[in-house]
Design an enzyme around this catalytic site. Structure first.
Site, PDB file in Angstrom:
ATOM      1  N   MET A  78       0.816  -1.214   0.000  1.00  0.00           N
ATOM      2  CA  MET A  78       0.000   0.000   0.000  1.00  0.00           C
ATOM      3  C   MET A  78       0.854   1.270   0.000  1.00  0.00           C
ATOM      4  O   MET A  78       2.052   1.224   0.226  1.00  0.00           O
ATOM      5  CB  MET A  78      -0.923  -0.003   1.218  1.00  0.00           C
ATOM      6  N   HIS A  79       0.193   2.389  -0.271  1.00  0.00           N
ATOM      7  CA  HIS A  79       0.698   3.753  -0.058  1.00  0.00           C
ATOM      8  C   HIS A  79       1.750   4.232  -1.064  1.00  0.00           C
ATOM      9  O   HIS A  79       2.039   5.426  -1.130  1.00  0.00           O
ATOM     10  CB  HIS A  79       1.301   3.919   1.345  1.00  0.00           C
ATOM     11  N   ASP A 237      -2.654  -4.867   0.242  1.00  0.00           N
ATOM     12  CA  ASP A 237      -2.192  -6.192   0.669  1.00  0.00           C
ATOM     13  C   ASP A 237      -2.820  -6.666   1.966  1.00  0.00           C
ATOM     14  O   ASP A 237      -3.154  -7.851   2.116  1.00  0.00           O
ATOM     15  CB  ASP A 237      -0.668  -6.242   0.750  1.00  0.00           C
TER      16      ASP A 237
END
Length: 491
Positions: A78-79, A237
């Site tokens: 992520m991110h 995830d």
């Protein structure tokens, strides 16, 4: 029919081939490098991700009838900020979730824009790993490149883009950008304004199990698949792992011991931690979840075994730890090798060993690493308890969960039973399940989880050992506050 699950991790892409009954028929792992151009920076080339998929899928399908593949789903780290120009070309290496260069942007957002404003608009405050602070950093430090941005994506969305040509994201992954109004599931115009982002640069939002499109002709040819294969939106995830372990619906919990470590608590209703120590995100099942995330979990053990000891025999190192040491180790380890996110939100935090004496052994220090990660997970666990969230038991997944010793430590540090799913490939398996729902194999994510997820074992806490770990946790929890000001001085 067959389904492909993609787990786009930090160190490798793991591919799963799953049949309609949920059996994992084949797996392939393709590793790729991480770049650390400056202390605290962490980057990857998105093309390395695509090459891993492009080369891995034909290998995954070897010996199977590729014409039976109906759908593909992706779960991903992520991110990470993936910035594309008007032609869809990557402008710079992706800035990853564990990158800490954004401390100035985080202070600006939390202190000048204000935590209350951020929580009201996005259900979260700023953390260094989130995407919005990365955009502010890029605008300040790379203005020429920032001006050329025409598409902003997250890592797994780049794979979906390469597969389908569609600029899309799902609500679970978008929750970690600090640009999404999580409660109402829409991009927040005020946050876009603050970050200098034109709304047209943001991808179209979907439910994780929704069909985004089918394979582009070129992608289908490279992968050895037909153009009619459905590609779903996928998930971050941790949400994908929660689906893969059955942590869907009200009150289910999943603990992931991957490169990072998370505690994921699902809910059918939207809610925010009033202290903003836990993240409030959308879940891949259509609901919501609270999540605590530590930046270095299994990564701590890899650093210790591979980087410091230069001994990759993890199992032998753990077998050498005496039973009598559990809950009695005098050595403590703070697992803050990349700073820390939940619940302390401190990019200056650093890893430490404390309590060593002349008779300290290698086994003591190895055990301290495993215990330190478990204690840090408990920090988020205690925050959830403090706001009235009951966690009577949890699933556990991730590479670290393969260690029977680590699972035992975790169960006793938390004081709850830990259920071990039959399939340990959480994010990839969950991504394949999302693809099944997108193709109509199941009517909902909850139905898919009920049909496919099986628990093979449960680790129960042991009263005496849990009590010893309670006492040790109370000591562990005093170390970071004592070191906090020093960390800020030595960074």
């Amino acid at each position: 029919m067959l389904y492909i699950g993609i787990d786009l991790g930090t160190s490798a892409c793991k591919l799963l081939l799953v049949d309609s009954e949920g059996a994992v028929l084949n797996t392939v792992t393709r590793e790729y490098p991480i770049s650390y151009p400056h202390p605290g920076w962490s980057e990857q080339e998105p093309e390395d991700w695509w090459n891993a998929v492009k080369l891995g899928v034909p290998e995954l399908l070897r010996g199977f009838d590729a014409s039976k593949v109906a759908g593909i789903g992706a779960g991903g780290q992520m991110h990470g900020l993936v910035a594309l120009d008007a032609e869809g070309r990557v402008l710079r290496p992706a800035i990853l979730w564990n990158d800490s260069r954004t401390s100035g942007a985080v202070r600006f957002l939390n202190e000048e824009i204000g935590r209350e404003f951020l929580s009201e608009h996005t259900a979260n405050i700023a953390f260094a790993g989130f995407t919005a602070p990365k955009l502010l950093w890029m605008r300040e430090n790379e203005p020429a490149l920032f001006a050329r941005i025409r598409s902003i994506m997250l890592p797994k969305d780049y794979i979906v883009f390469k597969l389908t040509g569609k600029r899309s994201s799902d609500y679970s992954d978008a929750s970690g950008t600090l640009l999404l109004d999580v409660e109402h599931r829409r991009w927040d115009s005020e946050m876009c304004r603050i970050c200098g982002v034109d709304g047209s640069c943001l991808p179209e939002l979907h439910k994780s199990y929704e069909r985004v499109g089918t394979l582009l002709p070129g992608a289908a040819a490279e992968l050895g698949l037909t153009e009619g294969v459905t590609v779903c939106a996928g998930a971050g995830d941790n949400a994908a792992a929660a689906v893969g372990t059955g942590a869907v619906g009200e009150g289910r919990c999943n603990i992931s011991l991957g490169t990072s470590g998370t505690i994921f608590i699902s809910s059918e209703k939207f809610g925010v931690d009033p202290n903003n120590a836990l993240h409030s995100f959308a879940h891949a099942d259509g609901g919501y979840h609270l999540m605590g995330c530590m930046l270095s979990a299994a990564a701590c053990n890899a650093w210790w075994q591979d980087g410091i000891l230069r001994d990759g025999d993890y199992a032998a190192a753990q077998r050498a730890i005496p039973e009598k040491s559990l809950g009695r180790n005098r050595v403590f380890f703070l697992p803050y090798l990349m700073g820390e996110r939940s619940p302390i939100n401190d990019t200056n935090a650093r890893g430490t060993f404390t309590g060593m004496t002349m008779d300290t052994t290698r086994g003591d220090m190895t055990l301290a690493v495993l215990e330190g990660v478990a204690f840090a997970i408990r920090d988020s666990f205690e925050v959830a308890r403090s706001i009235g969230v009951e966690i009577p038991r949890s699933f556990i997944c991730g590479g670290g969960s393969r260690s029977a010793l680590w699972r035992r430590i975790m169960a006793n540090v938390l004081g709850i039973p830990l259920d071990i799913p039959a399939t340990e490939q959480g994010p990839g398996y969950g991504a394949a399940m999302l693809a099944m729902v997108a193709c109509g194999e199941f009517a909902s994510v909850k139905e898919a989880a009920a049909a496919l997820v099986r628990v093979t074992d449960t680790v129960e806490p042991e009263r005496e050992l849990a009590e010893r770990y309670d006492e040790r946790y109370s000591r562990f929890s005093k170390i970071y506050p004592a070191c906090k000001e020093l960390f800020a001085e030595i960074v």
